[in-house]
Write an enzyme that holds these catalytic residues in place. Structure first.
Site, PDB file in Angstrom:
ATOM      1  N   GLY A  90      50.170  36.509  37.700  1.00 24.64           N
ATOM      2  CA  GLY A  90      51.135  36.293  38.773  1.00 24.64           C
ATOM      3  C   GLY A  90      52.385  37.133  38.662  1.00 24.64           C
ATOM      4  O   GLY A  90      53.021  37.447  39.669  1.00 24.64           O
ATOM      5  N   ASP A 129      42.879  39.704  37.450  1.00 20.04           N
ATOM      6  CA  ASP A 129      43.726  38.721  38.128  1.00 20.04           C
ATOM      7  C   ASP A 129      44.758  39.469  38.958  1.00 20.04           C
ATOM      8  O   ASP A 129      45.926  39.575  38.591  1.00 20.04           O
ATOM      9  CB  ASP A 129      44.389  37.814  37.095  1.00 20.04           C
ATOM     10  CG  ASP A 129      45.146  36.652  37.729  1.00 20.04           C
ATOM     11  OD1 ASP A 129      45.188  36.574  38.969  1.00 20.04           O
ATOM     12  OD2 ASP A 129      45.716  35.837  36.986  1.00 20.04           O
ATOM     13  N   TRP A 130      44.315  39.999  40.076  1.00 11.77           N
ATOM     14  CA  TRP A 130      45.175  40.745  40.999  1.00 11.77           C
ATOM     15  C   TRP A 130      45.709  39.760  42.034  1.00 11.77           C
ATOM     16  O   TRP A 130      44.990  39.334  42.926  1.00 11.77           O
ATOM     17  CB  TRP A 130      44.363  41.853  41.659  1.00 11.77           C
ATOM     18  CG  TRP A 130      45.104  42.719  42.648  1.00 11.77           C
ATOM     19  CD1 TRP A 130      46.396  42.597  43.061  1.00 11.77           C
ATOM     20  CD2 TRP A 130      44.572  43.852  43.357  1.00 11.77           C
ATOM     21  NE1 TRP A 130      46.713  43.571  43.984  1.00 11.77           N
ATOM     22  CE2 TRP A 130      45.606  44.359  44.174  1.00 11.77           C
ATOM     23  CE3 TRP A 130      43.328  44.488  43.373  1.00 11.77           C
ATOM     24  CZ2 TRP A 130      45.427  45.457  45.009  1.00 11.77           C
ATOM     25  CZ3 TRP A 130      43.147  45.578  44.207  1.00 11.77           C
ATOM     26  CH2 TRP A 130      44.180  46.066  45.012  1.00 11.77           C
ATOM     27  N   GLU A 131      46.995  39.404  41.890  1.00 11.24           N
ATOM     28  CA  GLU A 131      47.616  38.439  42.798  1.00 11.24           C
ATOM     29  C   GLU A 131      48.654  39.137  43.683  1.00 11.24           C
ATOM     30  O   GLU A 131      49.799  39.262  43.292  1.00 11.24           O
ATOM     31  CB  GLU A 131      48.261  37.305  42.010  1.00 11.24           C
ATOM     32  CG  GLU A 131      47.270  36.536  41.138  1.00 11.24           C
ATOM     33  CD  GLU A 131      47.903  35.346  40.421  1.00 11.24           C
ATOM     34  OE1 GLU A 131      48.902  34.780  40.931  1.00 11.24           O
ATOM     35  OE2 GLU A 131      47.412  34.991  39.340  1.00 11.24           O
ATOM     36  N   PHE A 132      48.269  39.490  44.841  1.00  7.92           N
ATOM     37  CA  PHE A 132      46.970  39.513  45.510  1.00  7.92           C
ATOM     38  C   PHE A 132      46.892  40.807  46.290  1.00  7.92           C
ATOM     39  O   PHE A 132      47.935  41.360  46.658  1.00  7.92           O
ATOM     40  CB  PHE A 132      46.815  38.321  46.469  1.00  7.92           C
ATOM     41  CG  PHE A 132      46.712  36.990  45.798  1.00  7.92           C
ATOM     42  CD1 PHE A 132      45.536  36.610  45.175  1.00  7.92           C
ATOM     43  CD2 PHE A 132      47.787  36.134  45.777  1.00  7.92           C
ATOM     44  CE1 PHE A 132      45.426  35.374  44.571  1.00  7.92           C
ATOM     45  CE2 PHE A 132      47.686  34.892  45.161  1.00  7.92           C
ATOM     46  CZ  PHE A 132      46.509  34.512  44.547  1.00  7.92           C
TER      47      PHE A 132
END
Length: 364
Positions: A90, A129-132
């Protein structure tokens, strides 16, 4: 600094059930040796990030020692747990990931370097975890990235005669960003074909960014689509096989400062964040409730818990709501569940209840 670059990758075989958890790298008071591996099948090291110019992973000597200790400890657990390192998170630079994914050359550098890191430090796989992704174009590029990553995994496995690395991704709770002014959806066809599974982040539904109290991770919501069942169903309806969907569960709660402590149900007016600047771990919540004699309420409509401590309002999950969610995950035919984040539990209370409540079927 040691600059890591160069390899290739695929992934096919995984345990039938995923009982996962993300391990925050800053958990200095909770070393890998404290992880009870009997409760988990997969542990995600969170996080590593590539250089935002070269897109290679630069691993310092001190981080290298931490990574080796992490994978070695969990590999020799009783029973052993598989390890993946998670990229991004995040707090990561989403724009840098977007730039990386925008061209074949930068994607190639990133992919090769990620595979090198996994092999060098003994990980079983890699998690993105590419947000977003923030636009339809970013989503298209994500699909291309995963396709090329999967191909590279396959080539590397064939060349080295080693089992293929796992490839997973943490994703929004819903397949589409229906709350966003920029309409976009995940490239489900690419995710389905190229990932071993997705980790759907079924939490952060409500928080102190809005001055109205609400459950952090409602299973249902009679008043909106901001709930786990809607999100998970949207993924399945879009073509993601249930056995490639893993349900996210929070080990933390969201807090508010109530405008009027006497008006303290779900949907009450607040005037800002509560204890912990809006966030408390489950362990901290249990401690606060006990020390301040908090009033704990179970909300059946949303399958969530909240507590009221003076003018503070805390929405969270406990062992009961978590085991209910695990039951629904099994009813939907999902692959399993994961927690954010491992060190937030209290004496593995929620983790142990969740693990026991996953009832194995005959195929497992």
């Amino acid at each position: 600094m040691t600059t890591i670059s160069g390899c290739l990758a695929e992934s096919t075989t995984t345990p039938p059930v995923v009982k996962g958890a993300y391990y925050p790298s800053w958990s200095t008071s909770f070393p890998p040796s404290a992880i009870n591996t009997s409760l988990f099948t997969h542990i995600f090291y969170a996080f590593l990030a590539p250089n935002n110019v070269t897109f290679k992973f630069e691993i310092s000597n001190s981080t290298a020692a931490v990574l080796v200790n992490f994978t070695t400890t969990l590999r020799h657990g009783s029973p052993p747990a598989k390890t993946l390192f998670s990229i991004g998170g995040g707090g990561a630079d989403s724009e840098a990931l977007a730039r990386m994914a925008s061209s074949p050359s930068s994607r190639g550098v990133f992919i090769d370097s990620a595979i090198d890191v996994a092999r060098m430090f003994g990980f079983d796989g890699v998690d993105l975890d590419w947000e977003f992704p923030e636009s339809p174009k970013d989503m298209e590029n994500l699909g291309r990235l995963l396709k090329e990553w999967r191909q590279a995994i396959g080539k590397e496995s064939k060349y080295t005669h080693r089992p293929p690395l796992l490839l997973t991704a943490a994703v929004y709770f819903s397949v589409d960003f229906f709350l966003s002014p920029v309409p976009r959806s995940f490239p489900v066809a690419s995710l389905r074909k190229n990932l071993d599974w997705i980790n759907a982040m079924c939490y952060d539904f409500h928080g102190a960014w809005s001055n109205i109290t609400g459950p952090n991770a409602a299973l249902f919501d009679p008043n909106s689509n901001i709930n786990s069942i809607y999100g998970l169903s949207s993924w399945i309806n879009a073509g993601m096989p249930p056995k490639k969907v893993v349900m996210g569960l929070p080990l933390y709660g969201r807090t508010w400062h109530l405008k009027d402590p006497k008006v303290n149900g779900i949907g009450s007016i607040a005037v800002g964040p509560g204890p912990g600047d809006g966030v408390l771990t489950y362990s901290q919540i249990v401690k606060l409730n006990k020390e301040e004699n908090g009033t704990v309420v179970y909300d059946a409509d949303t399958v969530s818990v909240y507590s009221v401590v003076g003018s503070s309002w805390i929405g969270y999950d406990d062992p009961l709501t978590t085991t209910t969610k695990v039951g629904y995950a099994q009813a939907l035919g999902l692959r399993g569940y994961f927690f954010w984040a491992l060190s937030f539990d209290k004496n593995s209370d929620i983790s142990s209840h969740a693990s026991r409540s996953w009832i194995l079927d005959k195929s497992e």
